[in-house]
Design a protein around this motif. Structure first.
Motif, mmCIF file in Angstrom:
data_model
loop_
_atom_site.group_PDB
_atom_site.id
_atom_site.type_symbol
_atom_site.label_atom_id
_atom_site.label_comp_id
_atom_site.label_asym_id
_atom_site.label_seq_id
_atom_site.Cartn_x
_atom_site.Cartn_y
_atom_site.Cartn_z
ATOM 1 N N VAL A 39 112.014 29.888 4.919
ATOM 2 C CA VAL A 39 111.488 28.534 4.845
ATOM 3 C C VAL A 39 112.063 27.750 6.007
ATOM 4 O O VAL A 39 113.275 27.617 6.133
ATOM 5 C CB VAL A 39 111.875 27.862 3.508
ATOM 6 N N HIS A 40 111.194 27.258 6.865
ATOM 7 C CA HIS A 40 111.625 26.424 7.979
ATOM 8 C C HIS A 40 111.579 24.974 7.520
ATOM 9 O O HIS A 40 110.577 24.502 7.009
ATOM 10 C CB HIS A 40 110.727 26.634 9.198
ATOM 11 N N SER A 120 115.918 16.988 -0.229
ATOM 12 C CA SER A 120 115.080 18.187 -0.399
ATOM 13 C C SER A 120 115.474 19.280 0.580
ATOM 14 O O SER A 120 115.517 20.457 0.229
ATOM 15 C CB SER A 120 113.600 17.842 -0.203
ATOM 16 N N LYS A 121 115.758 18.892 1.810
ATOM 17 C CA LYS A 121 116.153 19.859 2.831
ATOM 18 C C LYS A 121 117.455 20.555 2.434
ATOM 19 O O LYS A 121 117.572 21.782 2.487
ATOM 20 C CB LYS A 121 116.303 19.142 4.171
ATOM 21 N N LYS A 122 118.449 19.780 2.003
ATOM 22 C CA LYS A 122 119.734 20.349 1.594
ATOM 23 C C LYS A 122 119.583 21.188 0.332
ATOM 24 O O LYS A 122 120.169 22.267 0.208
ATOM 25 C CB LYS A 122 120.757 19.239 1.372
ATOM 26 N N HIS A 126 120.299 25.232 -0.223
ATOM 27 C CA HIS A 126 121.195 25.715 -1.277
ATOM 28 C C HIS A 126 120.471 26.726 -2.171
ATOM 29 O O HIS A 126 121.035 27.769 -2.519
ATOM 30 C CB HIS A 126 121.707 24.536 -2.107
ATOM 31 N N THR A 127 119.234 26.431 -2.535
ATOM 32 C CA THR A 127 118.448 27.337 -3.369
ATOM 33 C C THR A 127 118.208 28.660 -2.649
ATOM 34 O O THR A 127 118.315 29.735 -3.259
ATOM 35 C CB THR A 127 117.095 26.689 -3.750
ATOM 36 N N ASP A 128 117.878 28.605 -1.363
ATOM 37 C CA ASP A 128 117.664 29.831 -0.590
ATOM 38 C C ASP A 128 118.927 30.690 -0.568
ATOM 39 O O ASP A 128 118.858 31.913 -0.725
ATOM 40 C CB ASP A 128 117.242 29.503 0.847
ATOM 41 N N ALA A 129 120.072 30.059 -0.386
ATOM 42 C CA ALA A 129 121.328 30.812 -0.356
ATOM 43 C C ALA A 129 121.627 31.437 -1.719
ATOM 44 O O ALA A 129 122.072 32.585 -1.802
ATOM 45 C CB ALA A 129 122.481 29.892 0.061
#
Length: 153
Positions: A39-40, A120-122, A126-129
């Motif tokens: 996700v970019h 949302s970006k942060k 965090h969700t991706d990690a």
């Protein structure tokens, strides 16, 4: 339905699914060659930054009724007209108050957009990690598809 017909149908379905899984690896924009979900978040950052810049410009340019120390020309004119018993003074005061209320609402909306997109970006990072950590084996290698498919049954 014969075995051959069912087998051919399943093969065709699997071929279609594999083509869909491979879509986006070309020059049309998807992930690189790794097959990972990426996700970019540049767009979120750009829109949030523009909302922040708009907030600053509105705060400076839109505060024309009040002036630097609550003595803007509109408020001064309204006060002077009211002191000289002109009805226009009250109307001008109402207009200046309405302008300021609308400006505050617009500034709050810009700040809300900017803050929400930053959050949302942060949050997405965090969700991706977390997903990456959950989908890895103890030795850090990627979980095979056969293990992942168990979660969807």
């Amino acid at each position: 339905m014969s075995f051959e017909e069912e087998w051919n149908g399943l093969r065709a379905e699997a071929t279609t699914r594999m083509r869909l899984n491979e879509a986006g690896k070309g020059s049309s924009g998807g992930g690189g060659g790794s097959g990972d979900l990426i996700v970019h978040q540049d767009d979120l950052g750009r829109v949030g930054h523009e909302a922040f810049l708009l907030h600053d410009r509105l705060k400076k340019a839109g505060d024309m009724t009040r002036g630097a120390k609550d003595d803007g020309s509109t408020i001064k004119a309204a006060s002077t007209l009211t002191n000289h018993h002109f009805t226009l003074g009250g109307a001008l005061t109402t207009m200046a108050m309405t302008w300021n209320d609308q400006l505050k609402t617009l500034l709050q909306a810009c700040a809300h957009i900017s803050n929400h997109l930053d959050y949302s970006k942060k949050s997405q990072a965090h969700t991706d990690a977390k997903i990456a950590a959950d989908m890895a084996r103890l030795d850090g290698t990627a979980m095979p598809v056969s293990e992942i498919s168990k979660y969807y049954k």
